[in-house]
Design a protein around this motif. Structure first.
Motif, mmCIF file in Angstrom:
data_model
loop_
_atom_site.group_PDB
_atom_site.id
_atom_site.type_symbol
_atom_site.label_atom_id
_atom_site.label_comp_id
_atom_site.label_asym_id
_atom_site.label_seq_id
_atom_site.Cartn_x
_atom_site.Cartn_y
_atom_site.Cartn_z
ATOM 1 N N LYS A 445 0.829 -1.207 0.000
ATOM 2 C CA LYS A 445 0.000 0.000 0.000
ATOM 3 C C LYS A 445 0.864 1.257 0.000
ATOM 4 O O LYS A 445 0.507 2.263 -0.605
ATOM 5 N N HIS A 501 -8.567 -13.886 -10.880
ATOM 6 C CA HIS A 501 -8.284 -12.963 -9.787
ATOM 7 C C HIS A 501 -6.787 -12.828 -9.533
ATOM 8 O O HIS A 501 -6.027 -13.799 -9.627
ATOM 9 N N SER A 504 -4.178 -7.907 -6.478
ATOM 10 C CA SER A 504 -4.461 -6.469 -6.542
ATOM 11 C C SER A 504 -5.876 -6.155 -7.014
ATOM 12 O O SER A 504 -6.208 -4.993 -7.248
ATOM 13 N N ASP A 505 -6.736 -7.165 -7.132
ATOM 14 C CA ASP A 505 -8.075 -6.913 -7.675
ATOM 15 C C ASP A 505 -8.875 -5.932 -6.837
ATOM 16 O O ASP A 505 -9.755 -5.229 -7.357
ATOM 17 N N TYR A 506 -8.592 -5.894 -5.541
ATOM 18 C CA TYR A 506 -9.377 -5.013 -4.686
ATOM 19 C C TYR A 506 -9.101 -3.532 -4.970
ATOM 20 O O TYR A 506 -9.785 -2.652 -4.444
ATOM 21 N N TRP A 508 -9.538 -2.239 -7.845
ATOM 22 C CA TRP A 508 -10.296 -1.870 -9.032
ATOM 23 C C TRP A 508 -11.789 -2.110 -8.827
ATOM 24 O O TRP A 508 -12.202 -2.906 -7.991
ATOM 25 N N LYS A 509 -12.573 -1.427 -9.634
ATOM 26 C CA LYS A 509 -13.997 -1.725 -9.732
ATOM 27 C C LYS A 509 -14.342 -1.847 -11.206
ATOM 28 O O LYS A 509 -13.669 -1.280 -12.086
ATOM 29 N N SER A 533 -13.059 -17.481 -5.431
ATOM 30 C CA SER A 533 -11.696 -17.060 -5.106
ATOM 31 C C SER A 533 -10.754 -17.129 -6.293
ATOM 32 O O SER A 533 -9.682 -16.526 -6.277
ATOM 33 N N LEU A 568 -10.551 2.174 -7.899
ATOM 34 C CA LEU A 568 -11.536 2.195 -6.824
ATOM 35 C C LEU A 568 -11.525 3.529 -6.095
ATOM 36 O O LEU A 568 -12.569 4.025 -5.668
#
Length: 767
Positions: A445, A501, A504-506, A508-509, A533, A568
């Motif tokens: 992060k 998946h 790092s998918d979280y 993005w939206k 998953s 995101l």
């Protein structure tokens, strides 16, 4: 402090290795005559761990044991870490046959599969070159003195004359010997008694020879210039009547064990071991080869003569031996066979030459392996360089993030390249693809990038004992996170999207137009969505919400569906997956945001089977189809043209028109109502201008209607029913009937599954 290797050493018995060479006899590497000795080297891998020697002469065979070797002029040095053993035989050793030279005969006894095998080793060496009046040899296991037998007695009275007083009390004329220890005189003994104690007195090459092992009760230690020295002082005499013959034999040898400092193996001996009229001359070398002092210094040796002779041997000089040792780390030690000649002249101009044979070994020195991260992101590889690996240390295996692989390996997970270097080291270059599944990936992060991690555990072993040493290194690299991408596939009924998946998918939206892709959105628009998953799967049926269409004709059309990938945090579009597929549909209608209606109607669904449709038009008879194929027609027209009717209803604006068709009877036509409904709040302009602009596509309907009479105005009243909406881009036509704008923006379609059912519902509703 260094340590010695000699006949009885056992420290390195587990470290044997093979030394390659052309054998003279099986297992014999070398038989060579040197300045004052014969050297025989054996390969332990061929002879076994415990080869034995026997000396052979005309009187028989004599086993060379440890004690017998020291008494008779043999030294046996075991070098198991080199895989060899060396025998040195003095030119004054016990069992030499003097013919045309010095003839040595030995039996070599080896053990082969539990059976003893005998080999005969014969070697003749030339007689020794010019010899000094007195020569002293300080071997690793014995001291040896030889003197010319014709030396004249000095005119001065010997201060040790009183030592011979005991001879007056004996009547024997046999040779006897008296040993002196500092201020102590020991009782005399005859030569037979002395031999039983391990002393040798002999007459060879017209020289008197005296030999003894170290640490005898009759010898003593002294410090000379801070160097430990072992001295044995023997006086050999014989009395005949009133005549006494006396030979004073003194052997003094430095017992310095050596040391190691700043890359040099150091060894010392006093300069004045024997009385000297001038400065001592020095020759030094390794493995029996001597060079003068100046040449030795040129080769990198330290040679200092200031009351103490100090010799420094560079640890990496040629002629030394090196071995790695593994024990909770990688260590190395160096071994040298030091050969030193020290020559001095006394006040009577008699020369004394002292030769030292010393095996010097450094302490265990730690080896520092060198690792370097040479990763190149453009190459897409983790690249790790492991260097300064000693030549006798090999890489056995590597463990990558906990998974172990043997080396060499035929797997495609990694590659290793070995490089040999001139400094007796080698290196290994390990390459692992950055996107190999074995690589650990974590999102950072703080850095806003994907952290790739590779932990490497090298397993190394010193050949051949295979004690393992584990060298670990961890390398990481940051790689910018790329937006994910869907894999899209066309099929007859829609488009399938798949996203594998990533960690790092979280970040993005995923959006369909302005709407976030969620299970609720998928259910609302008829998408089939599954998410686990491993992957996200999305099936978008043909004509579903979100499609955009081009190249609309009666033969078919192209449907395009786009999934947007947005950040995101910022909602910025970073990537998209767009897929265009060909589709077919019997009927369809679109209502564009720019005020165009495009409709395909199958008239065979509303006309009786025995009637033929001949002509079609909209309310304005000049608006005719762009395409027909007998039963199906394609119209595309502006909403405010072709006689369209506008109505306001429940917050919507409805544009209606009719497709009229002639089924062959005079003045008889029937029609199908088509309409587009737009939310009133979304319209930017209405009535005051022909320019049409809407926030959203309209909702279209295809509604069959009753045939009007000739006198009745064309009615737009009909019963409508809900329809499914889809997206479309501009429709192209080479020969339009009306003058229309060249821009055909995004619109919405409605497919009516069965116009006949709509007609039936309409009739039922009018009753």
């Amino acid at each position: 402090m260094a340590f010695k290797l000699n006949f009885g050493v056992a420290f390195f018995l587990s470290l044997w290795s093979t030394v390659g060479c052309d054998f003279l006899v099986e297992g014999v590497l070398e038989m060579e005559c040197h300045d004052r000795y014969l050297a025989i080297a054996l390969d332990l891998s061929a002879t076994g761990a415990n080869p034995r020697f026997e000396a052979v002469d005309r009187f028989g065979v004599h086993a060379i044991t440890e004690a017998y070797a020291a008494m008779c002029g043999y030294s046996i040095t075991l070098l198991p870490f080199l895989g060899m053993v060396e025998l040195r035989a003095s030119y004054f050793s016990c069992h030499i046959e003097k013919v045309d030279g010095l003839e040595f005969k030995f039996n070599l006894i080896t053990n082969y599969d539990g059976e003893e095998v005998f080999y005969v080793l014969n070697k003749t060496c030339p007689p020794p070159r010019r010899m000094s009046s007195r020569e002293v040899t300080c071997e690793v296991n014995y001291m040896e003195v030889s003197m010319r037998s014709d030396l004249s007695c000095p005119s001065e009275i010997n201060s040790d004359w009183t030592a011979l007083r005991p001879t007056h009390s004996t009547s024997t004329s046999d040779w006897q010997v008296i040993f002196q220890r500092l201020d102590e005189q020991l009782p005399p003994m005859n030569l037979s008694q002395a031999r039983k104690k391990g002393y040798t007195f002999d007459l060879m090459h017209d020289r008197i020879v005296f030999r003894t092992s170290y640490e005898k009760p009759e010898s003593y230690r002294v410090e000379v210039s801070d160097v430990p020295v072992e001295v044995v002082h023997a006086t050999l005499f014989s009395r005949k009547s009133w005549i006494v013959l006396m030979v004073d034999l003194i052997a003094a040898c430095s017992m310095d064990e050596g040391s190691y400092d700043s890359g040099y193996v150091l060894w010392k001996t006093p300069e004045a071991l024997y009385s000297s009229y001038n400065r001592t001359q020095i020759s030094v070398g390794l493995n029996g080869e001597l060079v003068d002092k100046e040449s030795a210094i040129t080769l990198g040796f330290i040679v200092e003569t200031q009351s103490t002779i100090k010799i420094g041997i560079p640890y990496n000089t040629e002629g030394g031996y090196r071995k790695s040792f593994v024990d909770n780390g990688i260590f190395e030690f160096y071994m040298f066979n030091l050969y030193l000649k020290q020559t001095s002249v006394d006040e009577h101009y008699e020369e004394t030459a002292v030769r030292f044979q010393r095996t010097l070994v450094t302490p265990l020195l730690p080896c520092s392996l060198f690792t370097e991260d040479q990763t190149n992101l453009k190459e897409g590889m983790f690249t790790i360089y492991l260097g300064d690996v000693p030549e006798d240390v090999e890489l056995i295996s590597v463990k990558l993030n906990g998974e172990e692989f043997r080396v060499p390996s035929d797997v495609n997970v990694f590659s290793i390249v070995e490089t040999i270097h001139s400094n007796k080291t080698h290196s290994y270059t390990l390459k692992v693809p950055l996107h190999n599944p074995i690589i650990i990936q974590k999102f950072s992060k703080d850095a806003g990038a994907m952290l790739h991690i590779l932990d490497v555990n090298y397993t190394l072993a010193a050949d051949p004992e295979h004690k393992f040493y584990y060298h670990t290194v961890s390398v990481t690299t940051l790689i910018d996170v790329s937006p994910p991408s869907f894999h899209a596939v066309c099929n007859k009924t829609g488009i399938s999207f798949q996203l594998n998946h990533q960690p790092s998918d979280y970040l993005w939206k995923f959006d369909i137009g302005p709407d976030r892709l969620t299970p609720a959105l998928a259910a609302k628009h008829g998408y089939i969505m599954s998410n686990n998953s491993q992957s996200l799967l999305l099936f978008v049926p043909q004509l579903a919400h979100g499609f955009k269409y081009t190249d609309v004709s009666l033969k078919g059309f192209l449907g395009t569906f786009e999934i947007l990938v947005k950040s995101l945090n910022t909602s910025q579009v970073r990537a998209s997956t767009t897929k265009t597929c060909p589709f077919n549909s019997t009927e369809m209608i679109l209502c564009s945001t720019s005020g165009w209606m495009t409709v395909v109607v199958d008239l065979s669904l509303v006309v009786k089977s025995n009637r033929i449709v001949k002509e079609t038009s909209l309310i304005n008879e000049l608006c005719v189809p762009k395409e027909t194929d007998g039963n199906r027609v394609l119209f595309s027209f502006p909403l405010h043209s072709c006689g369209s009717k506008v109505e306001l209803s429940r917050g919507n604006v409805i544009y209606q028109n009719k497709i009229y068709y002639n089924s062959g009877s005079a003045n008889a036509t029937e029609g199908v109502m088509v309409q587009c409904a737009y939310p009133l709040a979304g319209l930017h302009s209405l009535f005051s201008t022909h320019r049409f602009e809407s926030d959203k596509e309209g909702v279209g309907s295809i509604i069959p209607s009753k045939r009007p009479t000739q006198d009745t105005p064309r009615s737009t009243e009909a019963t409508t029913r809900p329809a499914t909406t889809v997206a479309l881009q501009k429709t192209k036509s080479k020969n339009p009937v009306l003058y229309l704008s060249s821009f055909y923006p995004t619109a919405r379609y409605i497919k009516v599954p069965s116009a006949q059912r709509v007609v039936a519902n309409f009739k039922k509703g009018t009753k």
